[in-house]
Write an enzyme that holds these catalytic residues in place. Structure first.
Site, PDB file in Angstrom:
ATOM      1  CG  ASN A 139      40.239  35.744  41.994  1.00 55.90           C
ATOM      2  OD1 ASN A 139      39.173  36.276  42.310  1.00 55.90           O
ATOM      3  ND2 ASN A 139      41.133  35.353  42.890  1.00 55.90           N
ATOM      4  CD1 TRP A 140      37.422  39.721  37.090  1.00 61.93           C
ATOM      5  CD2 TRP A 140      35.309  40.406  37.367  1.00 61.93           C
ATOM      6  NE1 TRP A 140      36.864  39.850  35.854  1.00 61.93           N
ATOM      7  CE2 TRP A 140      35.560  40.265  35.987  1.00 61.93           C
ATOM      8  CE3 TRP A 140      34.043  40.821  37.774  1.00 61.93           C
ATOM      9  CZ2 TRP A 140      34.586  40.544  35.022  1.00 61.93           C
ATOM     10  CZ3 TRP A 140      33.064  41.093  36.806  1.00 61.93           C
ATOM     11  CH2 TRP A 140      33.356  40.957  35.442  1.00 61.93           C
ATOM     12  CE  LYS A 141      43.407  38.272  43.331  1.00 65.11           C
ATOM     13  NZ  LYS A 141      44.785  38.418  43.749  1.00 65.11           N
TER      14      LYS A 141
ATOM     15  CG  HIS B   2      42.994  33.304  46.394  1.00 62.52           C
ATOM     16  ND1 HIS B   2      43.748  34.279  46.999  1.00 62.52           N
ATOM     17  CD2 HIS B   2      43.207  33.424  45.060  1.00 62.52           C
ATOM     18  CE1 HIS B   2      44.383  34.969  46.061  1.00 62.52           C
ATOM     19  NE2 HIS B   2      44.072  34.468  44.876  1.00 62.52           N
TER      20      HIS B   2
ATOM     21  CD  GLU C 271      44.191  37.904  47.285  1.00 62.24           C
ATOM     22  OE1 GLU C 271      42.995  37.907  46.933  1.00 62.24           O
ATOM     23  OE2 GLU C 271      45.125  38.217  46.522  1.00 62.24           O
TER      24      GLU C 271
ATOM     25  CD  GLU D  72      46.366  32.176  42.439  1.00 61.94           C
ATOM     26  OE1 GLU D  72      46.157  32.820  41.413  1.00 61.94           O
ATOM     27  OE2 GLU D  72      45.754  32.387  43.504  1.00 61.94           O
TER      28      GLU D  72
ATOM     29  N   GLY E 284      49.878  39.891  42.670  1.00 60.76           N
ATOM     30  CA  GLY E 284      49.670  41.343  42.722  1.00 60.76           C
ATOM     31  C   GLY E 284      50.955  42.138  42.865  1.00 60.76           C
TER      32      GLY E 284
ATOM     33  CB  SER F 120      52.382  39.039  38.350  1.00 64.92           C
ATOM     34  OG  SER F 120      52.265  39.672  39.615  1.00 64.92           O
TER      35      SER F 120
ATOM     36  N   GLY G  54      44.492  37.573  38.207  1.00 65.19           N
ATOM     37  CA  GLY G  54      43.892  38.597  39.061  1.00 65.19           C
ATOM     38  C   GLY G  54      43.813  39.920  38.320  1.00 65.19           C
ATOM     39  N   GLY G  55      44.766  40.813  38.617  1.00 60.21           N
ATOM     40  CA  GLY G  55      44.744  42.170  38.081  1.00 60.21           C
ATOM     41  C   GLY G  55      44.468  42.274  36.592  1.00 60.21           C
TER      42      GLY G  55
HETATM   43  P1  13P Z   1      47.422  38.808  40.185  1.00 57.66           P
HETATM   44  O1  13P Z   1      47.258  38.273  38.768  1.00 57.66           O
HETATM   45  O2  13P Z   1      46.848  40.156  40.382  1.00 57.66           O
HETATM   46  O3  13P Z   1      48.840  38.671  40.636  1.00 57.66           O
HETATM   47  O4  13P Z   1      46.559  37.844  41.132  1.00 57.66           O
HETATM   48  C1  13P Z   1      46.714  36.478  41.038  1.00 57.66           C
HETATM   49  C2  13P Z   1      45.657  35.832  41.839  1.00 57.66           C
HETATM   50  O5  13P Z   1      45.675  35.873  43.059  1.00 57.66           O
HETATM   51  C3  13P Z   1      44.570  35.145  41.129  1.00 57.66           C
HETATM   52  O6  13P Z   1      43.799  34.380  41.986  1.00 57.66           O
END
Ligand code: 13P
Length: 263
Positions: free
Chosen positions: A13-15, A106, A108, A178, A184, A222, A243-244
């Site tokens: 997930n590149w956000k 998600h 967010e 999640e 993050g 993470s 994510g990251g």
């Molecule tokens: P991180 O891997 O950066 O913690 O993000 C997880 C995430 O929200 C994937 O959708």
């Protein structure tokens, strides 16, 4: 019954990242890694969720990979079809662009964009009706975990969508657990805690649909190469939503490899 025979999924997930040139480079690096050492499609399904305006260009880039890599939308409109809805992209329009997967719910989006349960139900329903596969995200806050409400919160988020998913459509649902406090932050749920929640989720979904026994349950929060092997060894963790670490081709590749090797 454990879900250990389920083909794992690793989705990046590149956000709201990265800039075009970096995105292109990232995909090229990933393709090269997969070319040098292939990860069989039967061992791990791989997907990438770029920003919406890059869906088609990334999809085109991925077409020359030596294996299928799915392009995943990060969100979908609560409105179906086409019409005068400025700024929106419907499930039908995604499907029309050969996008087959979408993230819904998600944390967010729940936190910053008002995606309340009734809105998420519309999004899930529209996506399923258009034939998309939904990666439905659930997870508790730190406060909820500390108050002993984690399981209740997560099971409620799953029950929320049960009214709009019909018996066959559960085949088109993947759940991503999640925990919000792990996103993050560098803090991962311990493999034991993550496995415990995944087992609870599997049991909860199995009470709604027999498909729960074979549904892919992804962990997110993470995930990195350093913890992927341990997470992948858990019987009810059938992949990762990353994510990251998905913004670095090598890290993402290693996470996919970890899941491919242990299943
Ligand atoms: P991180 O891997 O950066 O913690 O993000 C997880 C995430 O929200 C994937 O959708």
């Amino acid at each position: 019954m454990s879900g250990s025979t389920i083909t794992p999924w690793v989705v990046g997930n590149w956000k709201m990242n990265p800039m075009q040139a970096d995105a292109k480079q990232l995909v090229q690096n990933l393709k090269k890694l997969l070319q040098d050492q292939e990860i069989a499609e039967s061992a791990c399904q791989i997907g990438i969720a770029p920003i919406s305006i890059a869906l088609q260009s990334i999809q085109a880039e991925l077409q020359s990979a030596n294996r299928h890599i799915a392009t995943v939308a990060q969100d979908v409109s609560r409105i179906a079809g086409t019409g005068a809805y400025t700024g929106e992209v419907s499930a039908e329009l995604l499907k029309d662009s050969q996008i087959e997967f979408v993230l819904v719910g998600h944390s967010e989006r729940r936190e910053f964009f008002g995606d309340a349960p009734n809105i998420l139900n519309e999004k899930v329903q529209n996506a399923l009706n258009a034939g998309l596969t939904v990666i439905y995200c659930v997870g508790e806050s730190l406060e909820q975990r500390e108050n002993g409400q984690a399981e209740q919160v997560v099971l409620q988020q799953i029950c929320d969508i049960a009214s709009v998913v019909n018996a066959q459509q559960w085949e088109k649902i993947v759940i991503a657990y999640e925990p919000i406090w792990a996103i993050g932050t560098g803090k991962t749920a311990s493999p034991a805690d993550a496995q415990a929640m995944h087992a609870t989720i599997r049991e909860g979904i199995s009470q709604i649909t027999p498909i729960g026994q074979t549904m892919a349950l992804l962990y997110g929060g993470s995930v990195k190469p350093e913890n992927a092997v341990e997470l992948a060894a858990c019987p009810d963790i059938n992949g990762a939503l990353v994510g990251g670490a998905s913004l670095n081709a090598e890290s993402f590749y290693k996470i996919a490899q970890a899941f491919a090797n242990t299943k």
